[in-house]
Design an enzyme around this catalytic site. Structure first.
Site, PDB file in Angstrom:
ATOM      1  N   GLY A  11       0.839  -1.205   0.000  1.00  0.00           N
ATOM      2  CA  GLY A  11       0.000   0.000   0.000  1.00  0.00           C
ATOM      3  C   GLY A  11       0.870   1.251   0.000  1.00  0.00           C
ATOM      4  N   ARG A  21      13.667  10.038  -2.184  1.00  0.00           N
ATOM      5  CA  ARG A  21      14.590  11.172  -2.393  1.00  0.00           C
ATOM      6  C   ARG A  21      15.793  11.068  -1.466  1.00  0.00           C
ATOM      7  NH1 ARG A  21      14.884  15.934   0.502  1.00  0.00           N
ATOM      8  NH2 ARG A  21      15.656  17.806  -0.600  1.00  0.00           N
ATOM      9  N   VAL A  23      17.019   8.351  -0.001  1.00  0.00           N
ATOM     10  CA  VAL A  23      17.881   7.214  -0.377  1.00  0.00           C
ATOM     11  C   VAL A  23      18.784   7.622  -1.538  1.00  0.00           C
ATOM     12  CG1 VAL A  23      17.897   4.883  -1.380  1.00  0.00           C
ATOM     13  CG2 VAL A  23      16.304   5.437   0.487  1.00  0.00           C
ATOM     14  N   ARG A  72       1.414  -5.136  -5.851  1.00  0.00           N
ATOM     15  CA  ARG A  72       1.433  -6.353  -5.036  1.00  0.00           C
ATOM     16  C   ARG A  72       1.754  -7.494  -5.994  1.00  0.00           C
ATOM     17  NH1 ARG A  72      -2.837  -3.293  -2.037  1.00  0.00           N
ATOM     18  NH2 ARG A  72      -1.916  -2.881  -0.006  1.00  0.00           N
ATOM     19  N   ASP A 103       4.525  -4.444   6.426  1.00  0.00           N
ATOM     20  CA  ASP A 103       4.965  -5.757   6.928  1.00  0.00           C
ATOM     21  C   ASP A 103       5.083  -6.803   5.821  1.00  0.00           C
ATOM     22  OD1 ASP A 103       2.155  -5.572   6.722  1.00  0.00           O
ATOM     23  OD2 ASP A 103       1.879  -7.251   8.073  1.00  0.00           O
ATOM     24  N   SER A 105       5.835  -6.293   2.695  1.00  0.00           N
ATOM     25  CA  SER A 105       7.040  -6.004   1.902  1.00  0.00           C
ATOM     26  C   SER A 105       8.302  -6.462   2.615  1.00  0.00           C
ATOM     27  CB  SER A 105       7.109  -4.502   1.611  1.00  0.00           C
ATOM     28  OG  SER A 105       5.940  -4.108   0.891  1.00  0.00           O
ATOM     29  N   THR A 125       3.900   2.852   5.554  1.00  0.00           N
ATOM     30  CA  THR A 125       2.514   2.376   5.554  1.00  0.00           C
ATOM     31  C   THR A 125       1.702   3.282   6.463  1.00  0.00           C
ATOM     32  OG1 THR A 125       0.994   0.598   6.250  1.00  0.00           O
ATOM     33  CG2 THR A 125       3.112   0.711   7.386  1.00  0.00           C
ATOM     34  N   ASP A 127      -0.740   2.433   8.166  1.00  0.00           N
ATOM     35  CA  ASP A 127      -1.336   1.664   9.265  1.00  0.00           C
ATOM     36  C   ASP A 127      -0.617   1.819  10.597  1.00  0.00           C
ATOM     37  OD1 ASP A 127      -2.001  -1.139   7.024  1.00  0.00           O
ATOM     38  OD2 ASP A 127      -2.997   0.788   7.285  1.00  0.00           O
ATOM     39  N   ASP A 129       1.448  -0.110  11.907  1.00  0.00           N
ATOM     40  CA  ASP A 129       1.339  -1.406  12.607  1.00  0.00           C
ATOM     41  C   ASP A 129       2.673  -2.135  12.668  1.00  0.00           C
ATOM     42  OD1 ASP A 129      -0.077  -3.289   9.769  1.00  0.00           O
ATOM     43  OD2 ASP A 129       1.573  -1.834   9.925  1.00  0.00           O
ATOM     44  N   ARG A 162     -27.498  15.007  13.807  1.00  0.00           N
ATOM     45  CA  ARG A 162     -27.452  13.600  13.414  1.00  0.00           C
ATOM     46  C   ARG A 162     -26.300  12.871  14.098  1.00  0.00           C
ATOM     47  NH1 ARG A 162     -28.251  14.369   6.928  1.00  0.00           N
ATOM     48  NH2 ARG A 162     -30.456  13.793   6.787  1.00  0.00           N
ATOM     49  N   ARG A 171      -6.154  -1.451   8.209  1.00  0.00           N
ATOM     50  CA  ARG A 171      -6.088  -2.918   8.050  1.00  0.00           C
ATOM     51  C   ARG A 171      -6.462  -3.568   9.377  1.00  0.00           C
ATOM     52  NH1 ARG A 171      -3.183  -5.825   3.752  1.00  0.00           N
ATOM     53  NH2 ARG A 171      -2.149  -3.885   3.211  1.00  0.00           N
ATOM     54  N   GLU A 187     -17.373  10.485  20.013  1.00  0.00           N
ATOM     55  CA  GLU A 187     -18.045   9.949  21.210  1.00  0.00           C
ATOM     56  C   GLU A 187     -17.643   8.499  21.451  1.00  0.00           C
ATOM     57  OE1 GLU A 187     -19.391  13.572  21.166  1.00  0.00           O
ATOM     58  OE2 GLU A 187     -19.508  12.377  19.349  1.00  0.00           O
ATOM     59  N   GLN A 251      -7.277   8.576   2.522  1.00  0.00           N
ATOM     60  CA  GLN A 251      -6.273   8.529   3.605  1.00  0.00           C
ATOM     61  C   GLN A 251      -4.887   8.137   3.096  1.00  0.00           C
ATOM     62  OE1 GLN A 251      -8.548   6.500   7.206  1.00  0.00           O
ATOM     63  NE2 GLN A 251      -9.455   5.940   5.250  1.00  0.00           N
TER      64      GLN A 251
HETATM   65  P1  ADP Z   1       2.486  -4.073   2.751  1.00  0.00           P
HETATM   66  O1  ADP Z   1       3.977  -4.072   2.540  1.00  0.00           O
HETATM   67  O2  ADP Z   1       1.875  -2.710   2.620  1.00  0.00           O
HETATM   68  O3  ADP Z   1       2.079  -4.836   3.984  1.00  0.00           O
HETATM   69  P2  ADP Z   1       1.476  -6.350   1.214  1.00  0.00           P
HETATM   70  O4  ADP Z   1       1.134  -7.113   2.426  1.00  0.00           O
HETATM   71  O5  ADP Z   1       0.499  -6.245   0.112  1.00  0.00           O
HETATM   72  O6  ADP Z   1       1.866  -4.842   1.494  1.00  0.00           O
HETATM   73  O7  ADP Z   1       2.832  -6.993   0.621  1.00  0.00           O
HETATM   74  C1  ADP Z   1       3.439  -6.360  -0.498  1.00  0.00           C
HETATM   75  C2  ADP Z   1       4.157  -7.408  -1.335  1.00  0.00           C
HETATM   76  O8  ADP Z   1       5.176  -8.031  -0.547  1.00  0.00           O
HETATM   77  C3  ADP Z   1       3.275  -8.572  -1.778  1.00  0.00           C
HETATM   78  O9  ADP Z   1       2.509  -8.246  -2.920  1.00  0.00           O
HETATM   79  C4  ADP Z   1       4.329  -9.630  -2.095  1.00  0.00           C
HETATM   80  O10 ADP Z   1       4.912  -9.373  -3.358  1.00  0.00           O
HETATM   81  C5  ADP Z   1       5.367  -9.370  -1.006  1.00  0.00           C
HETATM   82  N1  ADP Z   1       5.144 -10.295   0.097  1.00  0.00           N
HETATM   83  C6  ADP Z   1       4.219 -10.192   1.064  1.00  0.00           C
HETATM   84  N2  ADP Z   1       4.301 -11.247   1.905  1.00  0.00           N
HETATM   85  C7  ADP Z   1       5.314 -12.040   1.420  1.00  0.00           C
HETATM   86  C8  ADP Z   1       5.915 -13.291   1.821  1.00  0.00           C
HETATM   87  N3  ADP Z   1       5.482 -13.930   2.918  1.00  0.00           N
HETATM   88  N4  ADP Z   1       6.942 -13.797   1.090  1.00  0.00           N
HETATM   89  C9  ADP Z   1       7.389 -13.139  -0.007  1.00  0.00           C
HETATM   90  N5  ADP Z   1       6.866 -11.961  -0.445  1.00  0.00           N
HETATM   91  C10 ADP Z   1       5.846 -11.430   0.260  1.00  0.00           C
HETATM   92  O1  F6P Z   2      -1.989  -1.159   4.282  1.00  0.00           O
HETATM   93  C1  F6P Z   2      -2.455   0.110   3.887  1.00  0.00           C
HETATM   94  C2  F6P Z   2      -3.917   0.035   3.516  1.00  0.00           C
HETATM   95  O2  F6P Z   2      -4.356   1.327   3.175  1.00  0.00           O
HETATM   96  C3  F6P Z   2      -4.815  -0.521   4.607  1.00  0.00           C
HETATM   97  O3  F6P Z   2      -5.072   0.432   5.629  1.00  0.00           O
HETATM   98  C4  F6P Z   2      -6.025  -0.895   3.791  1.00  0.00           C
HETATM   99  O4  F6P Z   2      -6.845  -1.862   4.419  1.00  0.00           O
HETATM  100  C5  F6P Z   2      -5.379  -1.478   2.531  1.00  0.00           C
HETATM  101  O5  F6P Z   2      -4.117  -0.836   2.407  1.00  0.00           O
HETATM  102  C6  F6P Z   2      -6.178  -1.252   1.271  1.00  0.00           C
HETATM  103  O6  F6P Z   2      -5.528  -1.984   0.245  1.00  0.00           O
HETATM  104  P1  F6P Z   2      -5.765  -1.603  -1.309  1.00  0.00           P
HETATM  105  O7  F6P Z   2      -4.955  -0.376  -1.575  1.00  0.00           O
HETATM  106  O8  F6P Z   2      -5.233  -2.793  -2.043  1.00  0.00           O
HETATM  107  O9  F6P Z   2      -7.220  -1.372  -1.490  1.00  0.00           O
END
Ligand code: ADP
Ligand code: F6P
Length: 319
Positions: A11, A21, A23, A72, A103, A105, A125, A127, A129, A162, A171, A187, A251
């Site tokens: 994402g 930039r 890097v 992805r 996570d 990636s 990200t 999130d 997280d 309302r 996520r 609230e 967002q």
């Molecule tokens: P984010 O990095 O935002 O959490 P994703 O969970 O969509 O995004 O993961 C991004 C990309 O990372 C995936 O499309 C895939 O190419 C790679 N990836 C994710 N999990 C794994 C994994 N367990 N092993 C290898 N590549 C992964």
């Molecule tokens: O991980 C970032 C995020 O924006 C999450 O908060 C959300 O659930 C997800 O990506 C949406 O994924 P996509 O961009 O594939 O709709």
């Protein structure tokens, strides 16, 4: 190390361009050649390498999205896809890789490490997280985007007296919901880290109106519940006129805040330093103002929890 690569994956998040930039400019400052890899791991497998110079990253620090695009890639989860990705890095003589993403990636970066490719992660990200950094790049911007939207909703909610349910991203985490909810005086705030108790939500809405409030705002993290379902339940149980807004992908865009630009600049430069120092298989983070490197395994194993005191404060201040 003479040549490094950088890619954005998963994402997208506001601030990724500022990290790219940093890097590129830090790498050039240290005498390295820097290659951008477009479309994340999918582009890595396809060999989408672009040499980047100082001018390549001019005028992007303030822009959301990512000039390297993102994607992805299911193919990269396979041994064949990973082998092709490694072959592409070798073919382009790229000796180290900066992965800007979340996570998922970093799980991909771990796979590259298993094939002998030095990598350093930069947490990009919205999130927030990921353990090993106080905040992730994009989080501050997404919270500010959310509160700008909720401020507008408050106007019309008051005009019509309302109840509004606002669903935000995150996520499986509740950081955006908690911080935006607190910052906008919601609230109730529903997060996946706490049980969802709609009876209590409805009681708080009723109490709000009894106490003379002209509207109620309920912020719902997408990982906790669906905004439409919460709104329907409130309308059914209280009989109060209730509407829903799902903020969605607004967002993820917009100009990064100063905080995200600074965080991205520091972590992007730190990732280059780490590669040059032979530090690898880890995520760069900023913890209490200090740069810190956390092994992927640790960053991914720890579930970063919301601050419970902040969660309780939000409820207290919404009485
Ligand atoms: P984010 O990095 O935002 O959490 P994703 O969970 O969509 O995004 O993961 C991004 C990309 O990372 C995936 O499309 C895939 O190419 C790679 N990836 C994710 N999990 C794994 C994994 N367990 N092993 C290898 N590549 C992964
Ligand atoms: O991980 C970032 C995020 O924006 C999450 O908060 C959300 O659930 C997800 O990506 C949406 O994924 P996509 O961009 O594939 O709709």
């Amino acid at each position: 190390m003479r040549r490094i690569g950088v890619l954005t994956s998963g994402g997208d998040a506001p601030g990724m361009n500022a990290a790219i930039r940093a890097v590129v400019r830090k790498g050039i400052y240290e005498g390295l050649e820097v290659f951008g890899i477009e479309h994340g791991y999918a582009g890595l497998i396809r060999g989408e390498f672009q040499p980047l110079d100082r001018r390549s990253v001019a005028d992007i620090i303030h822009r959301g999205g990512t000039i390297l695009f993102t994607a992805r890639s299911e193919a990269f989860k396979s041994p064949e896809g990973q082998a092709e990705a490694v072959a592409q890095l070798r073919r382009h003589e790229v000796e180290g890789l900066v992965v800007i993403g979340g996570d998922g990636s970093f799980r991909g970066a771990m796979a590259l490490e298993e094939h002998g490719v030095p990598t350093v992660g930069v947490p990009g990200t919205i999130d927030n997280d990921l353990a090993g950094t106080d905040t992730t790049i994009g989080f501050d911007t997404s919270v500010n985007t959310a509160i700008q939207a909720i401020d507008r909703i408050r106007d019309t909610a008051t005009a019509h007296e309302r109840t509004f349910v606002v669903e935000v991203m995150g996520r499986n985490s509740g950081f955006i919901a908690l911080m935006a909810g607190l910052a906008d005086g919601a609230e109730s705030i529903l997060v996946p880290e706490e049980p969802v108790d709609l009876e209590t939500v409805c009681e708080r809405v009723r109490a709000a109106y009894r106490s003379g409030k002209r509207h109620s705002i309920i912020v719902v993290a997408e990982g906790a519940a669906r905004g439409f379902e919460v709104a329907q339940k409130i309308q059914e149980k209280t009989g109060l006129d209730t509407r829903v807004t799902v903020l969605g992908h607004i967002q993820r865009g917009g100009p990064p805040t100063a905080m995200d630009r600074l965080l991205a600049s520091q972590l992007g430069a730190a990732a280059v330093d780490a590669l040059l120092q032979g530090r690898r298989g880890c995520m760069a983070g900023l913890v209490h103002g200090e740069i810190r490197f956390t092994p992927y395994e640790q960053a991914l194993a720890e579930r970063k929890d919301i601050d419970r005191e902040t969660y309780r404060l939000a409820a207290i201040l919404a009485i």
